[in-house]
Write an enzyme that holds these catalytic residues in place. Structure first.
Site, PDB file in Angstrom:
ATOM      1  N   ASN A  10      20.586  16.899 -30.329  1.00 22.86           N
ATOM      2  CA  ASN A  10      20.827  15.461 -30.465  1.00 22.86           C
ATOM      3  C   ASN A  10      21.406  15.223 -31.858  1.00 22.86           C
ATOM      4  OD1 ASN A  10      20.705  12.717 -30.723  1.00 22.86           O
ATOM      5  ND2 ASN A  10      18.536  12.521 -30.239  1.00 22.86           N
ATOM      6  N   ARG A  91      22.647  15.334 -26.074  1.00 24.13           N
ATOM      7  CA  ARG A  91      22.460  13.900 -25.884  1.00 24.13           C
ATOM      8  C   ARG A  91      23.734  13.185 -26.362  1.00 24.13           C
ATOM      9  NH1 ARG A  91      19.113   9.595 -29.217  1.00 24.13           N
ATOM     10  NH2 ARG A  91      19.410   7.880 -27.806  1.00 24.13           N
ATOM     11  N   HIS A 182      19.891   3.715 -25.680  1.00 25.71           N
ATOM     12  CA  HIS A 182      18.521   4.235 -25.512  1.00 25.71           C
ATOM     13  C   HIS A 182      18.196   4.496 -24.045  1.00 25.71           C
ATOM     14  CE1 HIS A 182      17.326   1.915 -29.388  1.00 25.71           C
ATOM     15  NE2 HIS A 182      17.586   3.167 -29.691  1.00 25.71           N
ATOM     16  N   ARG A 243      19.845  -3.526 -38.442  1.00 25.82           N
ATOM     17  CA  ARG A 243      20.863  -4.216 -37.624  1.00 25.82           C
ATOM     18  C   ARG A 243      20.360  -5.597 -37.224  1.00 25.82           C
ATOM     19  NH1 ARG A 243      21.538   0.375 -33.263  1.00 25.82           N
ATOM     20  NH2 ARG A 243      20.361   1.722 -34.661  1.00 25.82           N
ATOM     21  N   GLU A 390      12.932  11.755 -24.900  1.00 26.41           N
ATOM     22  CA  GLU A 390      14.302  11.765 -24.356  1.00 26.41           C
ATOM     23  C   GLU A 390      14.728  13.183 -23.992  1.00 26.41           C
ATOM     24  OE1 GLU A 390      14.734   9.938 -27.913  1.00 26.41           O
ATOM     25  OE2 GLU A 390      15.813   8.155 -27.237  1.00 26.41           O
TER      26      GLU A 390
END
Ligand code: ADP
Length: 403
Positions: A10, A91, A182, A243, A390
């Site tokens: 990832n 990923r 996500h 963010r 994940e």
């Protein structure tokens, strides 16, 4: 006998995470990460058989070199003990319109990931570097590299949820739509929640909240994802570490026209200086630090957490009405969702109409990788904490494509 192994990679904008799983029983054998916020100092840590090793590198100035270090000094060395890598799962944050499911990587897949760079300018280039490094260092695995896309989970959300109210040709000609992010995390906790609720996935009506430095929320009705908060890029939706999430787009014109702030700087402000960090006067974006000052009601920390929880509660309320049947549960995951007792409580407390019955003892006891209900047994809607993984979604897709 040495086991067949799957390497999961990832590569992100400021970190690389890597894991090695057994092919057959999904056991994680090795987990590691490298962090390089600025390349001044790169921190690498990995654990194998409960032994944690770490290195700090000061002369590594690009993700290429970080990956070289991981491949030569960690993976190839540790693999001598572990066995042989059979396949690699990558990923990929953004697959644009090109990918509705995981794919074995070939030239076309690489091209599709390249074409989606404008939608994930920090992530997709890093993924491509990871793919090319692995292909070069493990030539025998060239046909056994699999791309697993976060955006696949959202490919079937309804048109009314993915379209923006902009001229329609923006979507048709430029691919401007809600893509979500996500997806692997939301999909993983969705599947896990079926076990907690003792229902089949196709009957689940849940809302999944992935709360970390990046945060997003998804509505899953009758086992199908019907909406999600992140949009064309991972800037939309909830309040995040740095963010902004949802804002009035006119703020951008106002800053530009009235204060002469360049577009480049506005982008920086919205992505790197807003969210929890911005509301907290730039002191910290780390929820652990912010929580410490929450009870000082005049502090930026108090303000930041209140806005975070208010926004989250507002989305949960809105998504609850998208359920085909009554809402079964709200799932918390991600660094904040899995660990912040305070944020879980403050958010559920705001949802009076949904009548969650929070079990304070349970809420207090669930953190640091634990999972479980944080509502009482008689709460009509449950709240459950499920640590995300994940990588397991990636492993399962690799096995199903190559197994
Ligand atoms: P990323 O989006 O980078 O993967 P993570 O899912 O790792 O982020 O989440 C990072 C966030 O989780 C940080 O804001 C961190 O402060 C928060 N966090 C981690 N542990 C705790 C804790 N014990 N209490 C509150 N927040 C926590």
């Amino acid at each position: 006998m040495l086991n067949k192994l799957i390497l999961v990679l990832n590569c992100g904008s400021s970190s690389v995470k890597f894991s090695i799983f057994n092919f057959y029983d999904e056991q994680r054998r090795l987990f590691g990460f490298a962090e390089f916020f600025s390349f001044k100092k790169v921190y690498i840590q990995w654990s194998l058989n409960n032994v944690i090793k770490s290195r700090i590198l000061s002369s590594v100035s690009s993700i290429d070199l970080v990956l070289d270090y991981i491949i030569f000094n960690v993976l190839l060395k540790e693999l001598r003990l572990l066995g042989e890598v059979f396949a690699v799962g990558h990923r990929i944050v953004h697959g644009g319109l090109s990918f509705i499911k995981s794919e074995i990587i070939n030239d076309n897949v690489v091209k599709g990931i390249e074409e989606s760079i404008p939608f994930a300018p920090l992530h997709n280039p890093a993924h491509l570097i990871g793919i090319s490094k692995i292909m070069k260092q493990f030539p025998s695995l060239v046909k056994r590299n699999v791309a697993v896309f976060d955006t696949s989970f959202y490919q079937n959300i309804p048109e009314e949820a993915y379209l923006y109210p902009l001229p329609y040709y923006f979507y048709k000609n430029y691919g401007i739509r809600r893509y979500g992010a996500h997806g692997l995390s939301h999909y993983y906790v969705f599947q896990e929640s079926a076990k907690f609720l003792n229902k089949s996935c196709k009957n689940l009506n849940i809302i999944t909240c992935h709360l970390g430095n990046g945060s997003s929320i998804s509505a899953i009705s009758n086992g199908c994802c019907v909406d999600t908060s992140m949009g064309l890029t991972p800037l939309e939706g909830l309040v995040m570490g740095t963010r902004c999430g949802d804002i009035d787009p006119s703020i951008i014109f106002y800053l530009y026209e009235k204060f002469n702030i360049s577009l480049e700087n506005i982008k920086k402000i919205l992505t790197e200086q807003s969210g929890l960090l911005g509301l907290n006067n730039g002191v910290s974006y780390d929820c652990r630090d912010i929580e410490k000052n929450y009870y000082d009601v005049s502090s930026g920390a108090h303000r930041a957490i209140n806005v975070f929880c208010y926004r989250l509660a507002k989305y949960i309320g809105a998504y609850s009405i998208l359920m085909d049947n009554s809402l079964d549960a709200v799932i918390f995951t991600g660094g904040i969702g899995e660990n912040s007792v305070l944020i879980r409580e403050l958010t559920l407390r705001r949802l009076k109409l949904l009548n969650f019955k929070l079990d304070h003892k349970r809420n207090l006891s669930i953190h640091s990788g634990k999972s479980g209900f944080i509502t009482t047994c008689d709460s009509s809607i449950s709240a459950i904490v499920i640590p995300t993984c994940e990588e397991l979604v990636i492993v399962r897709d690799v096995v199903s494509l190559l197994g």
